[in-house]
Design a protein around this motif. Structure first.
Motif, PDB file in Angstrom:
ATOM      1  N   ARG A  25       0.840  -1.211   0.000  1.00  0.00           N
ATOM      2  CA  ARG A  25       0.000   0.000   0.000  1.00  0.00           C
ATOM      3  C   ARG A  25       0.869   1.253   0.000  1.00  0.00           C
ATOM      4  NH1 ARG A  25      -5.489  -1.372   3.564  1.00  0.00           N
ATOM      5  NH2 ARG A  25      -5.704  -3.449   2.656  1.00  0.00           N
ATOM      6  N   ALA A  26       1.936   1.195   0.772  1.00  0.00           N
ATOM      7  CA  ALA A  26       2.827   2.354   0.803  1.00  0.00           C
ATOM      8  C   ALA A  26       3.427   2.583  -0.583  1.00  0.00           C
ATOM      9  CB  ALA A  26       3.922   2.126   1.836  1.00  0.00           C
ATOM     10  N   VAL A  27       3.820   1.485  -1.229  1.00  0.00           N
ATOM     11  CA  VAL A  27       4.450   1.597  -2.555  1.00  0.00           C
ATOM     12  C   VAL A  27       3.480   2.198  -3.565  1.00  0.00           C
ATOM     13  CG1 VAL A  27       5.332   0.261  -4.508  1.00  0.00           C
ATOM     14  CG2 VAL A  27       6.118  -0.257  -2.195  1.00  0.00           C
ATOM     15  N   ILE A  28       2.276   1.666  -3.573  1.00  0.00           N
ATOM     16  CA  ILE A  28       1.361   2.109  -4.625  1.00  0.00           C
ATOM     17  C   ILE A  28       0.779   3.497  -4.353  1.00  0.00           C
ATOM     18  CG2 ILE A  28      -0.790   1.028  -3.780  1.00  0.00           C
ATOM     19  CD1 ILE A  28      -1.091   0.164  -6.820  1.00  0.00           C
ATOM     20  N   HIS A  29       0.751   3.896  -3.094  1.00  0.00           N
ATOM     21  CA  HIS A  29       0.286   5.249  -2.807  1.00  0.00           C
ATOM     22  C   HIS A  29       1.344   6.289  -3.134  1.00  0.00           C
ATOM     23  CE1 HIS A  29      -3.077   3.389  -0.676  1.00  0.00           C
ATOM     24  NE2 HIS A  29      -3.673   4.571  -0.753  1.00  0.00           N
ATOM     25  N   ASN A  30       2.562   5.845  -3.247  1.00  0.00           N
ATOM     26  CA  ASN A  30       3.630   6.806  -3.507  1.00  0.00           C
ATOM     27  C   ASN A  30       4.051   6.798  -4.973  1.00  0.00           C
ATOM     28  OD1 ASN A  30       3.846   8.005  -0.867  1.00  0.00           O
ATOM     29  ND2 ASN A  30       4.418   5.949  -0.203  1.00  0.00           N
ATOM     30  N   GLY A  31       5.280   6.374  -5.247  1.00  0.00           N
ATOM     31  CA  GLY A  31       5.821   6.582  -6.589  1.00  0.00           C
ATOM     32  C   GLY A  31       5.294   5.692  -7.707  1.00  0.00           C
ATOM     33  N   LEU A  32       4.681   4.563  -7.375  1.00  0.00           N
ATOM     34  CA  LEU A  32       4.344   3.591  -8.428  1.00  0.00           C
ATOM     35  C   LEU A  32       3.015   3.919  -9.107  1.00  0.00           C
ATOM     36  CD1 LEU A  32       5.147   0.969  -9.813  1.00  0.00           C
ATOM     37  CD2 LEU A  32       4.022  -0.291  -7.981  1.00  0.00           C
ATOM     38  N   SER A 124       6.225  -6.795  -6.474  1.00  0.00           N
ATOM     39  CA  SER A 124       5.232  -5.796  -6.064  1.00  0.00           C
ATOM     40  C   SER A 124       5.849  -4.419  -5.886  1.00  0.00           C
ATOM     41  CB  SER A 124       4.563  -6.213  -4.743  1.00  0.00           C
ATOM     42  OG  SER A 124       3.827  -7.397  -4.917  1.00  0.00           O
ATOM     43  N   GLU A 125       7.116  -4.319  -6.229  1.00  0.00           N
ATOM     44  CA  GLU A 125       7.791  -3.030  -6.065  1.00  0.00           C
ATOM     45  C   GLU A 125       7.661  -2.166  -7.309  1.00  0.00           C
ATOM     46  OE1 GLU A 125       9.597  -1.938  -3.341  1.00  0.00           O
ATOM     47  OE2 GLU A 125       8.969  -3.727  -2.224  1.00  0.00           O
ATOM     48  N   THR A 126       7.756  -2.792  -8.475  1.00  0.00           N
ATOM     49  CA  THR A 126       7.758  -1.988  -9.701  1.00  0.00           C
ATOM     50  C   THR A 126       6.534  -2.251 -10.593  1.00  0.00           C
ATOM     51  OG1 THR A 126       8.921  -3.583 -11.085  1.00  0.00           O
ATOM     52  CG2 THR A 126      10.293  -2.146  -9.726  1.00  0.00           C
ATOM     53  N   GLN A 127       5.743  -3.270 -10.277  1.00  0.00           N
ATOM     54  CA  GLN A 127       4.588  -3.588 -11.127  1.00  0.00           C
ATOM     55  C   GLN A 127       3.303  -3.192 -10.396  1.00  0.00           C
ATOM     56  OE1 GLN A 127       5.011  -4.827 -14.319  1.00  0.00           O
ATOM     57  NE2 GLN A 127       7.151  -4.386 -13.815  1.00  0.00           N
ATOM     58  N   ALA A 128       2.635  -2.201 -10.937  1.00  0.00           N
ATOM     59  CA  ALA A 128       1.520  -1.588 -10.210  1.00  0.00           C
ATOM     60  C   ALA A 128       0.371  -2.562  -9.952  1.00  0.00           C
ATOM     61  CB  ALA A 128       1.017  -0.367 -10.975  1.00  0.00           C
ATOM     62  N   LEU A 132      -1.100  -3.601  -6.487  1.00  0.00           N
ATOM     63  CA  LEU A 132      -2.529  -3.424  -6.191  1.00  0.00           C
ATOM     64  C   LEU A 132      -3.097  -4.709  -5.591  1.00  0.00           C
ATOM     65  CD1 LEU A 132      -5.108  -1.579  -6.625  1.00  0.00           C
ATOM     66  CD2 LEU A 132      -5.448  -2.854  -8.755  1.00  0.00           C
ATOM     67  N   ASN A 133      -2.708  -5.823  -6.188  1.00  0.00           N
ATOM     68  CA  ASN A 133      -3.181  -7.107  -5.685  1.00  0.00           C
ATOM     69  C   ASN A 133      -2.685  -7.349  -4.261  1.00  0.00           C
ATOM     70  OD1 ASN A 133      -2.551 -10.125  -5.176  1.00  0.00           O
ATOM     71  ND2 ASN A 133      -4.145 -10.183  -6.738  1.00  0.00           N
ATOM     72  N   THR A 134      -1.402  -7.177  -4.065  1.00  0.00           N
ATOM     73  CA  THR A 134      -0.826  -7.435  -2.736  1.00  0.00           C
ATOM     74  C   THR A 134      -1.455  -6.508  -1.684  1.00  0.00           C
ATOM     75  OG1 THR A 134       1.229  -8.131  -3.779  1.00  0.00           O
ATOM     76  CG2 THR A 134       1.349  -7.571  -1.451  1.00  0.00           C
ATOM     77  N   SER A 135      -1.720  -5.304  -2.077  1.00  0.00           N
ATOM     78  CA  SER A 135      -2.299  -4.336  -1.144  1.00  0.00           C
ATOM     79  C   SER A 135      -3.664  -4.761  -0.627  1.00  0.00           C
ATOM     80  CB  SER A 135      -2.452  -2.973  -1.820  1.00  0.00           C
ATOM     81  OG  SER A 135      -1.209  -2.445  -2.173  1.00  0.00           O
ATOM     82  N   TYR A 136      -4.494  -5.273  -1.529  1.00  0.00           N
ATOM     83  CA  TYR A 136      -5.911  -5.367  -1.173  1.00  0.00           C
ATOM     84  C   TYR A 136      -6.522  -6.758  -1.259  1.00  0.00           C
ATOM     85  CZ  TYR A 136      -5.435  -0.313  -1.669  1.00  0.00           C
ATOM     86  OH  TYR A 136      -5.022   0.976  -1.541  1.00  0.00           O
ATOM     87  N   PHE A 137      -5.726  -7.794  -1.456  1.00  0.00           N
ATOM     88  CA  PHE A 137      -6.413  -9.090  -1.528  1.00  0.00           C
ATOM     89  C   PHE A 137      -7.035  -9.430  -0.171  1.00  0.00           C
ATOM     90  CE2 PHE A 137      -2.046 -10.586  -0.534  1.00  0.00           C
ATOM     91  CZ  PHE A 137      -2.294 -11.487   0.480  1.00  0.00           C
TER      92      PHE A 137
END
Lengths: 422, 254
Positions: A25-32, A124-128, A132-137
């Motif tokens: 979640r942190a990753v996708i809310h920020n730069g990705l 999950s670091e560079t592929q949005a 997204l999946n890892t964040s919310y499954f």
């Protein structure tokens, strides 16, 4: 909804179950950011509408899953509806040497075992979409096959996407132990799911000497979208096979990655896509040969009609140390309509100097001479086309070793041509 | 007058080139007609047009088969009505099993006649019987259509298919070309066994040699898109002896 954070906000109230979910979640809310058609690997597949939509979340009551089963298949079923585990429909009998767990329900040692593997293989670091999946499954399947176990029947993970405008993050984690052998079916079905979106991630680890087959069957329904990622990680002397069958789905994107980290491995990937209407089906595969003495085989076939569009991008990377690699790749397409389109790009990148690699692609129509020949024997145009298409896709469907599953897939073809002959 | 096959003033062209320039032909049940002619005379075009190949622009005063307008039917409808074309160059179709395809073809014809699917047992009995007729190895019957077959095997497979489909009219387009004498005898023998008072054959050939084994009732000489001479089997022998130039000179002198 033009803003990524607005889009994410609709999922943020979902509870994070595992530490990796917080990280993602942190990753996708920020730069990705989500990819656009300006990204080379998303050039032909526009996903903007998926990540700018508003979704709803509910789990409709389903009375029976009979309509979604593979006819005649003897398998252990693990069933999820909109990403939530359905105990009612899942087979819970214990099979020696196998553990099948809902991620959400995993406890104690089992949970610890899961956390050792979860999100360790997928990027999950560079592929949005992975992030997204890892964040919310909400749940997922965690399957382990013990060392030296050979499964007598496949495990079928049935995901039903039910209802309009659902966004389901589907997660699977499979570990096949040393010298173990198993078959898995990831079956995606849909029910009145216009505007829904499935974002699935499967991590498959095959330990030393193991042998895993994974069949992905995409039949989500004509008005829903599916983004799928499968990451296979192979240890020394292991074998893997992934067969991807795409039938329905308005927008389908598959990312299939193999990381071959041990010597003596064999990696096989096969696929057939039968497209119609305005369907868009994109298969991206990537094989990363890191070490010497491994083989990979790839064969994808497309049968495309109406105004459907397809994309194939297969990349084989042979690193400098990966001497004695044999890597073969082929993509073949039949366009049944003048308005169907395929963009195909087989790619090889080789840094070793003692390897055998080939790649190629073909795009064609049905052989007119063969059509005429069959017609002069009394077969109608549709029946003749069906025979030829069946023959065309036969070397891929033959890779499905389970009879019931193969029959179902061949049935997709029959239905495609059904009722076209007077 | 019979209404088995009647062709009047049949013309066909491809890409602006007229190949057939007015063919008249009448075939009655039980007859064997040979159509002979030099290369480029239009023999294969005639068989293609009768079988329904779409590449040609076709016109005619009349083409009827069993009383129906042949030119208005799709190739598969012609086949279901009982017309069969044995190809000069049978097509290889990898991945399509000879047997499955034949079963589908037989059932298509049966449905057309208002009959149910052939039973598996009847079908296998029929396959066995007809295979023996053309001495086709069982392994070939089970393989993909014509794939990897030798030239002779392909031609035998054509006759095997013809035997299975039991047509009223069989058109053999240069079935003798590329066959050695043994294969030729087997093919001819197969055709002779299929002959009856109800069905007919049109043999299209460049050479007389096939006609030693399948004796025609009528021989027609096709030249420059027209039938320029018709006669009985003695015409074929005369052609063999004197060559086509003899007829060509005669025609062009007129």
């Amino acid at each position: 909804m033009a803003n990524k954070l607005d889009f994410l906000k609709q999922f943020d109230q979902l509870t994070a179950l595992f530490p990796v979910q917080g990280n993602a979640r942190a990753v996708i809310h920020n730069g990705l950011d989500f990819p656009t058609t300006r990204d080379e690997y998303w050039k032909y597949t526009r996903v903007t509408s998926l990540v700018e939509s508003e979704y709803v979340r509910n789990v409709p009551n389903i009375d029976s899953i009979d309509a979604f089963r593979v006819p005649g298949l003897d398998a252990q079923y693990l069933v999820f509806v909109n990403g939530e585990y359905s105990k009612k429909f899942s087979d819970t009998e214990h099979i020696e040497g196998v553990e099948v767990t809902s991620m959400r329900l995993a406890e104690g040692e089992r949970k610890q075992q899961m956390l050792q593997h979860l999100d360790q293989y997928i990027d999950s670091e560079t592929q949005a979409f992975h992030a997204l999946n890892t964040s919310y499954f909400l749940d997922g399947s965690f399957i382990t096959v013990e060392k030296n176990t050979s499964l007598s029947k496949p495990i079928c993970i049935l995901n039903i996407c039910a209802g309009k405008r659902q966004a389901n993050n589907i997660r699977n984690l499979i570990v096949v132990g040393e010298m173990a052998k198993a078959e898995f079916i990831s079956l995606h079905e849909g029910h009145e799911n216009e505007g829904s979106f499935t974002n699935a991630v499967t991590e498959l680890k095959v330990e030393q000497g193991g042998d895993a087959s994974l069949y992905l069957i995409q039949n989500d329904g004509p008005e829903s979208a599916h983004i799928n990622a499968i990451q296979v990680v192979q240890e020394k002397d292991s074998q893997s096979k992934v067969v991807t069958i795409t039938r329905t789905g308005k927008l389908v994107r598959n990312n299939l990655n193999f990381t071959v980290a041990g010597q003596g491995c064999e990696s096989n990937m096969y696929g057939v896509y039968f497209t119609s209407d305005k369907q868009h089906v994109d298969n991206h595969t990537y094989v990363d040969h890191l070490v010497p003495n491994c083989n990979s085989n790839e064969l994808y076939k497309g049968v495309m009609s109406d105004r459907s569009t397809g994309v194939f991008n297969g990349k084989i990377m042979v690193h400098r140390d990966a001497q004695q690699t044999n890597a073969f790749q082929s993509n073949q397409n039949i366009l049944l309509s003048e308005r169907a389109t395929i963009n195909t790009k087989p790619e090889l990148e080789i840094y070793a100097d003692d390897v055998k690699c080939s790649h190629g692609c073909t795009i064609g129509q049905l052989d007119e001479e063969a059509m005429f020949y069959l017609q002069t024997r009394g077969l109608g145009k549709a029946a003749a086309a069906k025979l030829l298409v069946q023959a065309f896709s036969g070397d891929v469907t033959a890779q499905i070793t389970n009879d019931a599953l193969r029959d179902m897939v061949e049935g997709f073809l029959h239905q495609k041509f059904e009722d076209q002959d007077a | 007058m019979s209404d088995f096959l009647r062709v009047k003033n049949l013309r066909a062209s491809i890409e602006g080139n007229q190949i057939l320039k007015g063919i008249d032909l009448e075939v009655n049940p039980g007859e064997v007609h040979a159509i002979m002619g030099p290369n480029g005379s239009g023999k294969s075009t005639l068989s293609s047009v009768l079988a329904g190949r779409e590449d040609y622009e076709v016109e005619a005063d009349e083409v009827t088969f069993l009383g129906k307008e042949l030119l208005e039917m799709a190739p598969e409808e012609r086949a279901r009505e009982g017309l069969f074309l044995a190809f000069q160059y049978p097509v290889e179709i990898p991945g399509v099993s000879n047997i499955n395809f034949l079963k589908a073809a037989i059932n298509a014809k049966r449905h057309h006649q208002g009959l149910a699917d052939i039973t598996a047992k009847d079908f296998m009995v029929m396959v066995k019987e007809k295979q023996a007729l053309v001495e086709l190895k069982q392994s070939l019957a089970n393989r993909s259509v014509n794939e990897g077959f030798s030239g002779g095997e392909k031609k035998r497979n054509e006759i095997f298919q013809m035997a299975m489909l039991e047509p009223r009219l069989g058109i053999l387009d240069e079935t003798d070309s590329g066959l050695d004498i043994d294969a030729l005898k087997i093919v001819a023998n197969g055709v002779n066994k299929l002959k009856s008072k109800d069905n007919s054959f049109i043999l299209i050939t460049h050479y007389q040699r096939l006609l030693n084994y399948i004796v025609p009732d009528f021989v027609h000489v096709l030249y420059n898109g027209k039938i320029v001479k018709s006669g009985d089997k003695s015409l074929a022998l005369e052609l063999e002896e004197k060559g086509y130039d003899w007829i060509i000179n005669e025609v062009e002198a007129v």
